[in-house]
Design a protein around this motif. Structure first.
Motif, PDB file in Angstrom:
ATOM      1  N   THR A 149       0.871  -1.171   0.000  1.00 37.00           N
ATOM      2  CA  THR A 149       0.000   0.000   0.000  1.00 37.00           C
ATOM      3  C   THR A 149       0.909   1.222   0.000  1.00 37.00           C
ATOM      4  OG1 THR A 149      -1.656  -1.185   1.302  1.00 37.00           O
ATOM      5  CG2 THR A 149      -1.865   1.202   1.207  1.00 37.00           C
ATOM      6  N   LYS A 150       0.560   2.216  -0.768  1.00 39.06           N
ATOM      7  CA  LYS A 150       1.431   3.389  -0.861  1.00 39.06           C
ATOM      8  C   LYS A 150       1.311   4.252   0.387  1.00 39.06           C
ATOM      9  CE  LYS A 150       2.181   3.830  -5.775  1.00 39.06           C
ATOM     10  NZ  LYS A 150       2.277   4.755  -6.917  1.00 39.06           N
ATOM     11  N   PRO A 195      -3.116  -8.227  -9.538  1.00 34.70           N
ATOM     12  CA  PRO A 195      -4.079  -7.395  -8.805  1.00 34.70           C
ATOM     13  C   PRO A 195      -3.412  -6.417  -7.843  1.00 34.70           C
ATOM     14  CG  PRO A 195      -4.852  -9.662  -8.916  1.00 34.70           C
ATOM     15  CD  PRO A 195      -3.450  -9.662  -9.470  1.00 34.70           C
ATOM     16  N   MET A 196      -2.258  -6.801  -7.276  1.00 40.04           N
ATOM     17  CA  MET A 196      -1.558  -5.885  -6.371  1.00 40.04           C
ATOM     18  C   MET A 196      -1.148  -4.611  -7.094  1.00 40.04           C
ATOM     19  SD  MET A 196       2.048  -6.367  -4.295  1.00 40.04           S
ATOM     20  CE  MET A 196       1.424  -7.505  -3.066  1.00 40.04           C
ATOM     21  N   GLU A 207      -2.413  -3.425  -9.828  1.00 34.90           N
ATOM     22  CA  GLU A 207      -3.611  -2.702 -10.246  1.00 34.90           C
ATOM     23  C   GLU A 207      -4.159  -1.857  -9.104  1.00 34.90           C
ATOM     24  OE1 GLU A 207      -7.613  -3.555 -12.915  1.00 34.90           O
ATOM     25  OE2 GLU A 207      -6.443  -5.239 -12.120  1.00 34.90           O
ATOM     26  N   ARG A 208      -4.123  -2.411  -7.881  1.00 37.04           N
ATOM     27  CA  ARG A 208      -4.581  -1.638  -6.723  1.00 37.04           C
ATOM     28  C   ARG A 208      -3.668  -0.440  -6.465  1.00 37.04           C
ATOM     29  NH1 ARG A 208      -5.476  -6.919  -4.696  1.00 37.04           N
ATOM     30  NH2 ARG A 208      -3.492  -6.852  -3.556  1.00 37.04           N
ATOM     31  N   LEU A 209      -2.353  -0.639  -6.596  1.00 32.12           N
ATOM     32  CA  LEU A 209      -1.418   0.466  -6.380  1.00 32.12           C
ATOM     33  C   LEU A 209      -1.618   1.574  -7.406  1.00 32.12           C
ATOM     34  CD1 LEU A 209       1.878  -1.469  -5.544  1.00 32.12           C
ATOM     35  CD2 LEU A 209       0.552  -0.044  -3.979  1.00 32.12           C
ATOM     36  N   GLN A 210      -1.848   1.179  -8.646  1.00 29.70           N
ATOM     37  CA  GLN A 210      -2.077   2.176  -9.679  1.00 29.70           C
ATOM     38  C   GLN A 210      -3.373   2.949  -9.421  1.00 29.70           C
ATOM     39  OE1 GLN A 210       0.739   2.618 -11.016  1.00 29.70           O
ATOM     40  NE2 GLN A 210       0.599   1.941 -13.145  1.00 29.70           N
ATOM     41  N   ALA A 211      -4.392   2.224  -8.972  1.00 26.59           N
ATOM     42  CA  ALA A 211      -5.656   2.897  -8.653  1.00 26.59           C
ATOM     43  C   ALA A 211      -5.477   3.863  -7.493  1.00 26.59           C
ATOM     44  CB  ALA A 211      -6.719   1.853  -8.316  1.00 26.59           C
ATOM     45  N   GLN A 212      -4.636   3.476  -6.526  1.00 23.72           N
ATOM     46  CA  GLN A 212      -4.403   4.340  -5.365  1.00 23.72           C
ATOM     47  C   GLN A 212      -3.754   5.653  -5.782  1.00 23.72           C
ATOM     48  OE1 GLN A 212      -1.980   2.494  -2.322  1.00 23.72           O
ATOM     49  NE2 GLN A 212      -2.236   4.186  -0.903  1.00 23.72           N
ATOM     50  N   TYR A 217      -3.976   2.052 -15.757  1.00 21.84           N
ATOM     51  CA  TYR A 217      -3.448   0.692 -15.718  1.00 21.84           C
ATOM     52  C   TYR A 217      -3.532   0.093 -17.114  1.00 21.84           C
ATOM     53  CZ  TYR A 217      -2.361  -3.952 -13.964  1.00 21.84           C
ATOM     54  OH  TYR A 217      -1.749  -5.159 -13.731  1.00 21.84           O
TER      55      TYR A 217
END
Length: 244
Positions: free
Chosen positions: A90-91, A185-186, A188-193, A198
């Motif tokens: 998580t960023k 998926p990890m 993708e979540r970081l990019q969304a954050q 993506y």
């Protein structure tokens, strides 16, 4: 006495973990560890795969006296390969991270792989086995908004380097496989954050990480491959925007 080659893969239900399990199952009986029961059921349908539903932080670090799902693995007398693919990302910046954020990331990304390795070292020594730590490009650098994850991956390099030197006399090989941005998926979540676009085809396919693990496992008896860096064919930062 069994002569079947045994592998343990943590983070088996993640994007990289699934491919690593499938690759190793060609030659090993794989214990696939993860928390997603639906994904574990899919892995369990593969030949030579035993799914193990576990929260490794609770089961290895929780100090509970209750029987752990990983207890049977700790009783194995021979383990040929352990791949540590479980991780959380998580960023956070130094300003935004709190103590609980640091502790969660350190437990999953550093303490769990170290403790699981410690618990199965006798079986690894008996097999003259191989330990593979899945690291990251963040293990050699950092960004202001991704400091917690990068710090854990820097620490994981230290664990791998020290373990390799400590166990070389026992015949245990220790390697790091460090992928750059991989289509999982990890990521993708970081990019969304971060609000970034993506584009899956810009990233490494997870199967390529599994192939790198295979290269490590199949190294000849007189050598160990200590560090593999897997990068995208074109670095994401070097891609030019399409002409319009």
């Amino acid at each position: 006495m069994t002569t079947e080659a045994i592998a343990i893969v943590t983070g088996a239900t993640g994007g990289m973990g699934r491919e690593i399990v499938a690759e190793l199952a060609r030659t090993h009986h794989v214990y696939a560890l993860g928390r997603n029961d639906d994904a574990l059921a899919e892995l369990g349908a593969l030949s030579n795969v035993t799914p193990v539903s576990t929260d490794l932080v609770t089961d290895l670090l929780g100090g509970t006296e209750a029987p752990s799902p990983v207890a049977r693995l700790l009783d194995l007398t021979r383990i040929d390969v352990v791949v540590h693919a479980a991780a959380v990302a998580t960023k956070f910046s130094v300003e935004s991270a709190r103590v609980a954020d640091w502790r969660t990331a350190l437990d999953i990304n550093v303490v769990v792989p170290a403790e699981l390795t410690r618990r199965v070292l006798p079986a690894l020594r008996a097999a003259r086995g191989t330990v593979v730590f899945i690291n990251s490009g963040a293990g050699r650098g950092s960004y202001g908004d991704n400091i917690v994850y990068a710090a854990t991956k820097h620490a994981l390099y230290a664990v791998a380097d020290g373990l390799r030197k400590a166990e070389s006399g026992a015949g245990v090989r220790v390697s790091t496989v460090a992928p750059g941005p991989t289509d999982t998926p990890m990521l993708e979540r970081l990019q969304a954050q971060s609000g970034a676009e993506y584009v899956a085809e810009h990233y490494i396919e997870p199967v390529e990480v599994a192939r790198a693990v295979r290269t490590v496992v199949d190294a000849g008896p007189s050598a160990q491959i200590t560090d593999i860096s897997v990068r995208p064919r074109i670095e994401v930062g070097d891609r030019k925007p399409p002409r319009g």
